[in-house]
Each structure stands twice: as structure tokens, then as C-alpha cells.
Motif scaffolding. Structure first.
Motif: not given
Length: 353
Positions: A298-299, A222-226, A266-269, A237-238
Motif C-alpha cells: 500500500l505504501f 472505509l470508516r474502519l480504515l479511517v 489518506i490525510l491521516c495516513t 502495518y497498514l
């Protein structure tokens, strides 16, 4: 000068007198213990009591490195064999020393940071403990914003190769090695430049596949995804990657350290989707599904009809959370989500065919 012992001479210039002196030479006599040829003077340091004393001093008594300490460590790392007994404790001392900014500065100045990065490609077949501590060194060194400049300088040569090797460790059967590799990638992804994106793209499926471990959210993933989502150009890409089941359940947790990062991710995305006006048409080229089915992305899991409804419900509930950071970010998430167009109805993507 009398009878010569060999058929060649070495002439040594005498600058003061301006004349030469012929010195008789003879072949090496192996029976003479005084005959020495030293190819690398630094090699004498490896395994010596001097190096052992240095490691003991830095491990038990001294926290800050001196210039001389840095030079000695660099000399040892340059000639030390991977199986050397002292390599593990030496890397451990170096990893511990990264906790102090002044040590980080010395490591960069004396090229210790660069040397550690250069050792990574050859470390794949090292003993497990030495392999892991080398990764840990890189993870710790990347914490320093100053060293990020030094490490980024090597993106086009050494570091480009290093990133590939760190990513490859995510498939290791050794759980500890995977965890440390994720820590290293998390620290290295704090400021992803546009030209670095292709090197981080292969990290995404590993993060998503390890988001849930034995029914629990994997905080390292999760840290890396952030961090990845904090780079807007990485978000398409994500979102084109294959989703994971129960994705939005990461928001339904009592662990605040997980919840704050889940909301942040999710907010950053969503902020990137809003800022870049991303729709599925923009995501489609990054869809990794063999049949390019939008519902497998994921979208779709986040912004598709069912996912979006669940996300809005969870976010509204979290606006009243006791943690003010969670509550405020949930409010921003709802505000940003309102700017994201609804996902097109099923079948609309076939109009392009």
C-alpha cells in the motif's frame, strides 16, 4: 424425639435460647408436588410471562431502563439457552436501549456490557439472527466513550478473546454478519492503545479486500480504515499490506460521504508518515508479500512515483471542491505530502542484500 424417618438429622441453631433442635429428615418423595429444589432462581424468569412482559414494555412503551429492569435482563442472560425463544427479542431490546446514555450507564453499572461481551465467544454456532444481534449489541455499546473504558478493561482477558471472534466474523459468508462485525470493530477502534495494535492488525487485509464491492466503495470498510489510520503506530502495518487495484479511484467519486472519508484516511495516513519519518525501510518488516516486493505494498501505491503523481493531481483538484471540509483537508494533504521523501528508485531496496 421419637422414631426417625431417616438415618441423619439436621441441627438448627436457636440463637435466642442457645440450644439445638434435632429435625427429622426423609428422602424426597417425587409423588409430592410440593417438593422443590431450585438450582438457579433466575432460571424461572426465562420464558416466563414476566420476561415477555418486560420485553414488550421496553420495546413498545418504555425507553429508559430502571435498576430493576437491568437486574432482570442480566439474570435472564446469565441462564438463557442460545436457542431460547426470547433471547433474540431480549438482545434486540438491549441493543435499542443503547441509544440512550443513561441506559449505557446502567448497563455498565450492572455488568450488562460485560455479560454481552462474555457471550460472544460461544455465539459462533448460534442461530444467524441471534448471532448478528449480539454483534450489533457490542457495536452499539462501544459507541459510548464511557463504556470504552469498561470494554478496554477487558482487553487482557474477555475482550482480547472477543476481538479475535469479531475479526473472525469478517470471513463469514453472511454479508450482514460481516457488515455488523465491521461496525463493531469501527466503534472499538476509536481509541486504539499501543498494546491493542496486534489485535487490530489482522483487520487490515479484510478492510482492503472489501474496499471495493461490486465496483462501489464500501463505506463500512472505509470508516474502519479511517479509524485505524488515526493510530499513528498502526500506520506502518497498514502500509505494509498488499494494495488493491485502483486504490486512488476512491477520490474520484460524487458521493460526499465517501469522498470526505477517503480524503481523511489518506490525510491521516500521510500525517503519520510525516510525523514518524516513515520510509520504505521502516515499512519493509511489515511487507506481507512472500517475496517482499515493495511495489506490491500500500505504501508504494500511495507514495510510489506513479501513485504520488496521481494523488497530488487528485488533491489539487479537490482543493476547489464545494464541500469546505473536503477542500481544506485536500490543502493539508498537499502540504503534508510535500514533507514525505520521494520513494527510492527501483533496485535501491536490494542494497541491503
Amino acid at each position: 424425639m421419637g422414631q426417625q424417618n431417616s438415618g441423619f438429622v439436621v441441627e438448627i441453631a436457636s440463637p435466642r435460647l442457645g440450644r439445638f433442635q434435632a429435625v427429622p429428615q426423609k428422602d424426597p418423595d417425587e409423588s409430592n408436588p410440593e417438593w422443590r429444589i431450585t438450582v438457579n432462581p433466575a432460571a424461572e424468569l426465562v420464558g416466563s410471562p414476566r420476561l415477555r412482559a418486560l420485553i414488550d414494555r421496553l420495546y413498545h412503551h418504555q425507553k429508559l431502563l430502571t435498576d430493576f429492569d437491568a437486574k432482570q435482563i442480566l439474570s435472564a442472560l446469565q441462564c438463557m439457552d442460545p436457542t431460547a425463544e426470547l433471547l433474540l427479542p431480549l438482545l434486540t431490546v438491549l441493543s435499542n436501549a443503547t441509544a440512550y446514555p443513561s441506559n449505557q450507564l446502567l448497563m455498565r453499572e450492572f455488568r450488562l456490557t460485560n455479560r454481552v461481551v462474555e457471550m460472544l465467544p460461544d455465539s459462533k454456532h448460534w442461530p444467524r439472527s441471534t448471532r448478528v444481534i449480539l454483534l450489533q449489541c457490542i457495536a452499539n455499546m462501544a459507541v459510548s466513550s464511557d463504556n470504552m473504558v469498561s470494554l478496554s478493561h477487558y482487553i487482557d482477558d474477555v475482550m482480547k478473546l472477543a476481538l479475535n471472534h469479531i475479526v473472525s466474523r469478517l470471513t463469514s459468508e453472511d454479508e450482514m454478519e460481516v457488515v455488523v462485525a465491521m461496525q463493531a470493530l469501527t466503534n472499538l477502534s476509536i481509541n486504539i492503545r499501543k498494546e491493542q495494535i496486534p489485535k487490530f492488525v489482522p483487520v487490515i487485509p479484510h478492510c482492503l479486500n472489501r474496499l471495493w464491492i461490486r465496483g462501489e466503495v464500501n463505506l463500512n470498510a472505509l470508516r474502519l480504515l479511517v479509524n485505524l489510520s488515526c493510530c499513528p503506530d498502526m500506520v506502518p502495518y497498514l502500509l505494509g499490506n498488499k494494495s488493491v487495484s485502483g486504490l486512488l479511484r476512491i477520490l474520484d467519486t460524487d458521493r460526499e460521504e465517501v469522498l470526505i472519508r477517503a480524503v481523511t484516511w489518506i490525510l491521516c495516513t500521510t500525517s503519520a508518515v510525516d510525523a514518524l519519518n516513515l520510509t520504505y525501510d521502516r515499512i519493509a518488516e511489515h511487507n506481507l508479500d512472500p517475496f517482499h516486493n515493495p511495489s506490491h505494498t500500500l505504501f508504494f501505491s500511495i507514495y510510489g512515483p506513479k501513485g504520488r503523481e496521481e494523488l497530488e493531481l487528485q488533491a489539487r483538484h479537490l482543493t476547489n471542491h464545494s464541500n469546505k471540509d473536503v477542500a481544506s483537508k485536500s490543502v493539508r494533504l498537499l502540504e503534508t505530502l510535500a514533507n514525505v521523501p520521494p520513494f527510492p528508485m527501483a533496485g535501491n531496496h536490494l542494497n541491503r542484500l
